[in-house]
Design a protein around this motif. Structure first.
Motif, PDB file in Angstrom:
ATOM      1  N   ILE A 167       0.812  -1.207   0.000  1.00  0.00           N
ATOM      2  CA  ILE A 167       0.000   0.000   0.000  1.00  0.00           C
ATOM      3  C   ILE A 167       0.855   1.270   0.000  1.00  0.00           C
ATOM      4  N   SER A 186      -7.778  -0.707  -0.127  1.00  0.00           N
ATOM      5  CA  SER A 186      -8.185   0.708  -0.080  1.00  0.00           C
ATOM      6  C   SER A 186      -8.090   1.337  -1.470  1.00  0.00           C
ATOM      7  N   SER A 188      -9.699   2.694  -5.076  1.00  0.00           N
ATOM      8  CA  SER A 188     -10.849   3.239  -5.784  1.00  0.00           C
ATOM      9  C   SER A 188     -10.468   3.451  -7.242  1.00  0.00           C
ATOM     10  N   VAL A 238     -15.165   0.266   6.866  1.00  0.00           N
ATOM     11  CA  VAL A 238     -14.172   1.288   6.528  1.00  0.00           C
ATOM     12  C   VAL A 238     -13.639   1.944   7.797  1.00  0.00           C
ATOM     13  N   SER A 241     -11.093  -0.318   9.344  1.00  0.00           N
ATOM     14  CA  SER A 241      -9.817  -0.306   8.618  1.00  0.00           C
ATOM     15  C   SER A 241      -9.018   0.949   8.920  1.00  0.00           C
ATOM     16  N   LEU A 242      -9.678   2.091   8.901  1.00  0.00           N
ATOM     17  CA  LEU A 242      -8.974   3.359   9.099  1.00  0.00           C
ATOM     18  C   LEU A 242      -8.579   3.590  10.547  1.00  0.00           C
ATOM     19  N   TYR A 253      -3.788   1.707   5.488  1.00  0.00           N
ATOM     20  CA  TYR A 253      -5.111   1.919   4.904  1.00  0.00           C
ATOM     21  C   TYR A 253      -5.505   3.387   5.021  1.00  0.00           C
ATOM     22  N   ASN A 254      -5.235   3.959   6.176  1.00  0.00           N
ATOM     23  CA  ASN A 254      -5.519   5.371   6.388  1.00  0.00           C
ATOM     24  C   ASN A 254      -4.711   6.237   5.420  1.00  0.00           C
ATOM     25  N   TYR A 257      -6.206   6.185   1.866  1.00  0.00           N
ATOM     26  CA  TYR A 257      -7.362   7.074   1.734  1.00  0.00           C
ATOM     27  C   TYR A 257      -6.911   8.526   1.653  1.00  0.00           C
ATOM     28  N   ALA A 266     -10.217  10.755   6.942  1.00  0.00           N
ATOM     29  CA  ALA A 266      -9.593   9.534   7.466  1.00  0.00           C
ATOM     30  C   ALA A 266      -8.932   9.798   8.816  1.00  0.00           C
ATOM     31  N   PHE A 293     -15.213   3.439  -3.304  1.00  0.00           N
ATOM     32  CA  PHE A 293     -14.307   2.308  -3.119  1.00  0.00           C
ATOM     33  C   PHE A 293     -15.054   0.977  -3.181  1.00  0.00           C
TER      34      PHE A 293
END
Length: 344
Positions: A167, A186, A188, A238, A241-242, A253-254, A257, A266, A293
């Motif tokens: 990521i 994460s 989109s 979500v 995750s964040l 993940y944060n 975003y 986020a 997403f």
């Protein structure tokens, strides 16, 4: 664009129900089933079971956490499943995060990208059939000042591609340089360059093309004229995750975003979650942080979203159904397969 499904994960699941769904997916012509590994089932056991119960579907470990096992054992496990499944195994690797690595596996989360690079190099050396000899920062094979000796592991009968679940920008660039495929998170299609720009840069630096890396990305999906409940379920996921999938200092993940333009939102979600205000965290996940997403809506809306994923350059869409009911999942899977066949 091909279709994949995922099973397992960190949340409590009825694994046998998911196994039966994967068997149905094999019969329906789905490309791949990815088996997740968090703090529930491991990524390997279910795939071994599926190797005996399926015929065509590719079996992907998504992912085998590198801190949970020695790289040579990862290679030997991959070799065994590949041989048993007649070459259908895909090896997915990732660094996970500090809360799991240090909190569950008792391994320091230091230099994760270096550790990932050393794993890939050792695993590929093991696959080659040569004696394993390696001197790195994290791994020394054979161990220095020991009675160990270099050992050769028999080559797999089939080629085993390596997919990396990355990521952060540097890890994405590394993926572009060396991986056979990328396992997204994460992601989109509306902000694909938040990830693809870095993969492309790494590929070009290594003299490769972006198209050399097979792109698998997750897509939470619900097909329903009344999709309010699905939006709310995904909003909670979500927020988790964040806020929870990482520490305050390290949450990939944060960060993803944020690169997609949702940095302030986020950050607020994470702040509420860390302070134990989970309801406030969920309420701060905007509709766009869900719908941009995922593919949620009626048939027309979902097909439009699937077209967005294909247009963005996604090779395989990994479906994550916002229902635990197998009958509903099978029905939606049939609909998605019909929709993807009609994409332009």
């Amino acid at each position: 664009m091909k279709v994949a499904i995922s099973i397992g994960g960190s949340a409590p699941v009825d694994i046998m129900s998911q196994i039966e769904f994967a068997i149905c997916a094999d019969e329906m012509g789905v490309d791949t089933v990815w088996s997740a590994e968090g703090w529930g089932e491991d990524a390997v056991t279910s795939l071994t079971f599926l190797a005996a119960r399926t015929k065509r579907i590719k079996l992907g470990a998504g992912i085998m956490q590198i801190s949970a096992r020695a790289p040579t054992m990862t290679a030997m496990t991959a070799r065994a499943i590949s041989n048993l499944s007649v070459g259908r195994f895909l090896l997915g690797l990732g660094v996970s995060g500090p809360q799991v690595v240090e909190g569950l596996h008792s391994v320091r989360y230091n230099q994760p990208l270096t550790r990932l690079r050393e794993n890939v190099e050792i695993i590929r050396q093991t696959f080659s059939g040569a004696k394993v000899v390696y001197q790195g920062k994290h791994y020394q094979i054979p161990l220095d000042n020991s009675e160990g000796k270099s050992i050769r592991v028999q080559k797999p009968m089939y080629s085993i591609p390596i997919y990396l679940a990355t990521i952060s920008p540097r890890a994405l660039e590394y993926t572009g340089r060396v991986a056979d495929g990328w396992l997204g998170a994460s992601f989109s299609p509306d902000y694909s360059d938040a990830h693809f720009e870095h993969i492309r840069r790494g590929a070009e630096a290594a003299g490769r093309k972006f198209e050399d890396i097979e792109i698998h990305v997750p897509c939470s999906i619900a097909i329903d004229d009344d999709w309010t409940a699905s939006i709310e379920k995904r909003r909670s996921e979500v927020a988790f995750s964040l806020g929870a999938m990482g520490s305050k200092k390290t949450n990939f993940y944060n960060d993803a975003y944020a690169r997609a333009g949702f940095g302030e939102e986020a950050s607020r979600v994470q702040s509420h979650w860390i302070q134990g205000r989970h309801e406030e965290a969920v309420s701060n996940v905007t509709d766009a942080m869900v719908t941009k997403f995922s593919a949620i809506g009626d048939k027309r809306e979902v097909q439009a979203r699937l077209q967005c994923y294909k247009n963005a350059g996604v090779d395989v869409l990994v479906l994550r159904f916002l229902t635990d009911d197998n009958s509903s999942r099978v029905t939606m899977l049939e609909q998605v397969l019909e929709m993807t066949a009609d994409l332009v």
